[in-house]
Structures are given as C-alpha cells and as structure tokens.
Enzyme design. Structure first.
Site, PDB file in Angstrom:
ATOM      1  CB  THR A 150      -1.018  -0.187   1.223  1.00  0.00           C
ATOM      2  OG1 THR A 150      -2.137   0.878   1.287  1.00  0.00           O
ATOM      3  CG2 THR A 150       0.408   0.442   2.255  1.00  0.00           C
ATOM      4  CE1 TYR A 151      -0.589   5.184  -4.873  1.00  0.00           C
ATOM      5  CE2 TYR A 151       0.269   3.238  -4.622  1.00  0.00           C
ATOM      6  CZ  TYR A 151      -0.864   4.147  -5.056  1.00  0.00           C
ATOM      7  OH  TYR A 151      -1.860   3.996  -6.310  1.00  0.00           O
ATOM      8  NE  ARG A 214       4.375   2.425  -5.500  1.00  0.00           N
ATOM      9  CZ  ARG A 214       2.845   3.516  -5.575  1.00  0.00           C
ATOM     10  NH1 ARG A 214       3.464   4.649  -5.212  1.00  0.00           N
ATOM     11  NH2 ARG A 214       2.008   3.324  -6.886  1.00  0.00           N
ATOM     12  NE  ARG A 219       2.219  -7.876  -5.296  1.00  0.00           N
ATOM     13  CZ  ARG A 219       2.233  -6.783  -6.744  1.00  0.00           C
ATOM     14  NH1 ARG A 219       3.360  -6.773  -6.780  1.00  0.00           N
ATOM     15  NH2 ARG A 219       1.345  -6.638  -6.363  1.00  0.00           N
ATOM     16  CG  ASP A 239      -2.009  -6.083  -5.495  1.00  0.00           C
ATOM     17  OD1 ASP A 239      -1.594  -5.859  -4.749  1.00  0.00           O
ATOM     18  OD2 ASP A 239      -2.322  -5.735  -7.020  1.00  0.00           O
ATOM     19  CG  ASP A 240      -4.401  -1.138  -0.855  1.00  0.00           C
ATOM     20  OD1 ASP A 240      -4.467  -1.207  -2.741  1.00  0.00           O
ATOM     21  OD2 ASP A 240      -3.727   0.225  -0.851  1.00  0.00           O
ATOM     22  CG  ASP A 241      -6.299  -1.801  -6.583  1.00  0.00           C
ATOM     23  OD1 ASP A 241      -5.842  -2.968  -6.218  1.00  0.00           O
ATOM     24  OD2 ASP A 241      -6.006  -1.512  -7.438  1.00  0.00           O
ATOM     25  CD  GLU A 340       0.741 -10.279 -12.485  1.00  0.00           C
ATOM     26  OE1 GLU A 340       0.370 -10.018 -12.626  1.00  0.00           O
ATOM     27  OE2 GLU A 340       1.704 -10.155 -13.998  1.00  0.00           O
ATOM     28  CG  HIS A 368      -7.267  -6.154 -10.065  1.00  0.00           C
ATOM     29  ND1 HIS A 368      -6.046  -6.666 -10.823  1.00  0.00           N
ATOM     30  CD2 HIS A 368      -7.116  -4.876  -9.953  1.00  0.00           C
ATOM     31  CE1 HIS A 368      -5.042  -5.637 -11.117  1.00  0.00           C
ATOM     32  NE2 HIS A 368      -6.273  -4.611 -10.060  1.00  0.00           N
TER      33      HIS A 368
END
Length: 395
Positions: A150-151, A214, A219, A239-241, A340, A368
């Site tokens: 995250t950021y 990033r 990760r 991922d947070d989104d 991936e 996603h």
C-alpha cells in the site's frame, strides 16, 4: 485383692522364709509371685504418677503429666513403625526404581452410573458413553498470510478498511502483512490498529522509482519476512484496491502447494470485463482464460490476486524438490504484466503441480477493478481541519 506393699528394709533381707530359702531377688512360689506382682504394680503406679504418699505429690506437679506423655508417646511411636501395608520384593532392574505401588482396591460401580472415557491425541477428541458414541474431530487450521502492498493516497483508507472488514470475518488464524514504502505513515498505523485483525506493519527500504517496481519490492519485503521467521501457512498477494469474497479466504486452506482461480477484471478501456485465470477439470488445470493478445506470450495467464502458495516453498525448498538455489522473489527486470508468470515459474514446473480453487474453477471469488484516482491529495490524518463553507444557508 492385691495390695500395695513397700519393699523391705535392708535389715530384713537375711530373714528366712517359710520355704526355708533366703530371699534373694524375686522367687517363684505361691506367696513370692504375689509379692513380685505387687512390686511391679507399685513400680508402674509410681512411673505414671499414681501414689498414695502425700510427700511424693509435693515433689512437683509436672511429673505426672510428663510420665503420662512419655508412655503414650512411646506407644504411638511403636504403632507408627508397625507395617500395615503390603511390601513386595524388588529384584532385577527394578532395584533402583522408586515407584510406590498402592494396594489393589476393587471398585464396584452401580450399573446405572455412566462411564465416560475421553481419548485425547493431537488430532481428535473422542467421548464415549453408554447411551451412545459422540465423536468430535479437531483439525488445526492452516495460517493464512495475506500480503498487501500500500501507499498513501486519497482512497487508501477506504481500500484498507474494506479489506480489513473481510479479513475480520475469516476464521482464525489469519496474519495480515501490510508493506509501505520508505517509512511507515501515521495514517496507515492508525487504520491497522483499529481493524481488529492480527497484522504486521513492514517498511520497504528499497529505492522505488516507478509504480511497477514499488509493488514488486514491497511484496519481496514480505517474502523476506516470511522466509526469515519461517512462517508456515498459505501466502496470498491481496492488493488493497481489489474486491474479495469471504469464500475465497475460506478456500485457501484447501491448497496443498499451489492454487489458482479465475479473476474478473475491467479492461483498460473500462468498457468491458475480462476473465483471466485457469480452466479446470475438477481440480486439475487444463488451460487458461485470456483475451489480450499481448499476454499470449506469457507462460501462465494469472493475475497477481489469482493464486496462492504454501509458504514452506520459501524456506524449505528441499521438501518440494525445487531446482532453484536462489530465493523465490518477484523480478523487477521484466516487463509490466510478466511479474506473475515469472514468479510462478519459480514455484511450480507446470500445470500438473497446480490445484484449481474451487473445484472446476466455476466461481468468481475476487474482482480486480482499476478505479483508483491517481494524483489526488488526501487530508492529513484523514481529518478535515476546517469546516466546508455552506452553499445553501438555512433560513
């Protein structure tokens, strides 16, 4: 009736008796036996303090209780040394064994009384009664390790709280590893503390020049942490989104080595949906869903949030017979979209070592959606210092 007589004075010791013998000590005869018994009784009464002599009672009131205490103490001491139990001979190897064997006691229980026997081992708990058998099987659950890079941005609080609400509903144990870049922000720490989820807040010290690098370095920081502490569980990059269903996290514990599933996502044009992931026959992967021509060169067509693997692959490669000697990490030297497949090639050799989740891969378990608004500032501390000006005033 026996009488208490005093001993003769010395002047009468040489006096002859009726039987013609001189008195020397105790003699055995009719009158002498009575004399001996009277002397023993007189000695015993003097010992315990019973006397008719008024002068002797004046010598001290403590003598009588003292002699009584001494007699009963000796009697109790002798009874205490009397063996009432059963002693068994010790021979052979049991000579140095300090085991106390209690005497066998036969217990008789009523026929109407229930007998409960509980058998305990590391896996199951079983209780048996006369009325029936009831089995309770306890199987320890695998640890789910969720890695989230995250950021700081405008939608970060919304994204982190959304995924935290899902993780709170997952059966424990669950470990949420949240990785930030350069430094841990106060806003992210406050959000994690209020979620109620077991977490670890890490910081990536690598110099990240692009958005693509990033996420890769963040990760890898989590992978290094898992390998260093030898965390045993199922690792999942969330991922947070993204949007996740509760069924997804419940299915992760079924994975033995590497599991994968299809992911629904929006196309970059935002006008159509794309399904990317495996085609399964039961739990066997037989093909891939992909609609983008540029991704046909990839070996495995999987989204970053469309697979999970056993964490022991990172710190116990001999168990899985991995040919690679270098650590398993994501690569920042490949093009975007190939992180991936290059990572999965380090974990498995081909589709035969993969497991379809859920069976037949017939359900969409996460989405996603690229809906993040970039370059939008967020209020510091997620708090508005000044009230907004009213556009419509109340009359």
């Amino acid at each position: 009736m026996a009488s208490i007589r005093r001993t003769l004075s010395p002047m009468y010791h040489d006096r002859a008796h009726e039987n013609g013998g001189a008195h020397k000590g105790f003699t055995i005869g009719g009158s002498s036996s009575k004399h001996n018994s009277s002397q023993f009784l007189s000695y015993l009464t003097k010992l315990i303090g019973v006397t008719s002599d008024p002068k002797s009672s004046r010598r001290g009131p403590w003598r009588r209780p003292f002699y009584q205490f001494l007699v009963f103490f000796l009697l109790g001491f002798v009874l205490g040394l009397t063996p009432f139990g059963k002693m068994e001979d010790v021979n052979g190897s049991d000579r140095f064994s300090f085991e106390i064997k209690q005497p066998y006691v036969e217990e008789r229980l009523d026929n109407n009384k229930k007998r409960e026997e509980v058998a305990v081992d590391a896996v199951s708990f079983v209780a048996e009664t006369e009325t029936g058998k009831k089995e309770i099987n306890f199987v320890p659950k695998k640890l789910i390790i969720v890695v989230t890079p995250t950021y700081n941005r405008a939608m970060q609080a919304y994204y982190l709280n959304r995924i935290a609400q899902t993780l709170r509903l997952v059966d424990s144990p669950v470990l949420w590893i949240v990785v930030e870049g350069n430094a841990a922000s106060f806003e992210t720490s406050e959000i994690l503390r209020k979620t109620g989820v077991m977490y670890r807040h890490l910081v990536c010290k690598r110099n990240m020049t692009s958005i693509k690098d990033r996420g890769v370095h963040q990760r890898n920081t989590a992978l290094e942490h898992i390998e260093l502490h030898k965390l045993d569980g199922i690792v999942y990059f969330a991922d947070d989104d993204n949007i996740y269903s509760l069924e997804l996290f419940q299915s992760l514990r079924q994975i033995r080595r590497f599991g994968t599933w299809p992911v629904a996502m929006l196309a970059p044009s935002k006008n159509k949906a794309i399904l990317e992931g495996p085609v399964c026959n039961g739990s066997q992967v037989i093909g891939w869903h992909t609609n983008e021509k540029s991704k046909r060169l990839r070996r495995f067509h999987v989204d970053m949030s469309g697979f999970a693997f056993n964490s022991t692959i990172l710190w116990d490669p001999k168990r899985w017979r991995r040919p690679f000697t270098h650590p398993t990490r994501q690569l920042d030297t490949v093009k975007e979209g190939f992180q991936e497949t290059t990572f999965i090639e380090q974990v498995v050799a081909d589709e035969s070592e993969m497991e379809g989740v859920p069976p037949a891969c017939s359900r969409i378990l996460n989405w996603h959606l690229h809906l993040d608004a970039r370059d939008v500032p967020y209020p510091q501390g997620w708090a508005i210092q000044k009230n907004l000006q009213a556009l419509i005033t109340m009359k």
